[in-house]
Design a protein around this motif. Sequence first.
Motif: not given
Length: 126
Positions: A40-62
């Motif tokens: 976001a403007p004026g903020k650092t880059r943050e992780g939102v979500a991730c997916i592995s090659s085996r389709l396991k998903t991860y979601y941060t609080n964002l």
Amino acid sequence: QVQFVESGGELVQPGASLRLSCAASGTTLPTNPIGWFRQAPGKTREGVACISSRLKTYYTNLAQGRFAISRDNARRIVYLELFNLKPEENATYYCAPARCFTTGSGSTVFPHDASWGQGTQVTVSS
């Protein structure tokens, strides 16, 4: 090194949905997990979500339960669907290889050997 090109961002009204795409160069997607990040403007880059090659998903609080990550290995694309968007989610969204894990306090997504592209701008405004 694989390059990623993000697309799909645009100006939308609050409550709208979008699907962002992350297209990888080369013949295959890396076997690494792929993450979506936002800045976001004026903020650092943050992780939102991730997916592995085996389709396991991860979601941060964002993600707040309103984002969905998916992966099409045949088309070499990773998607991030955003539902019920809010103005505070105005940001440039990026994708990159990632490391992702879950602890008792939730999931964490951080970049790994990232070579950042231009990103795609999401603007939520009435």
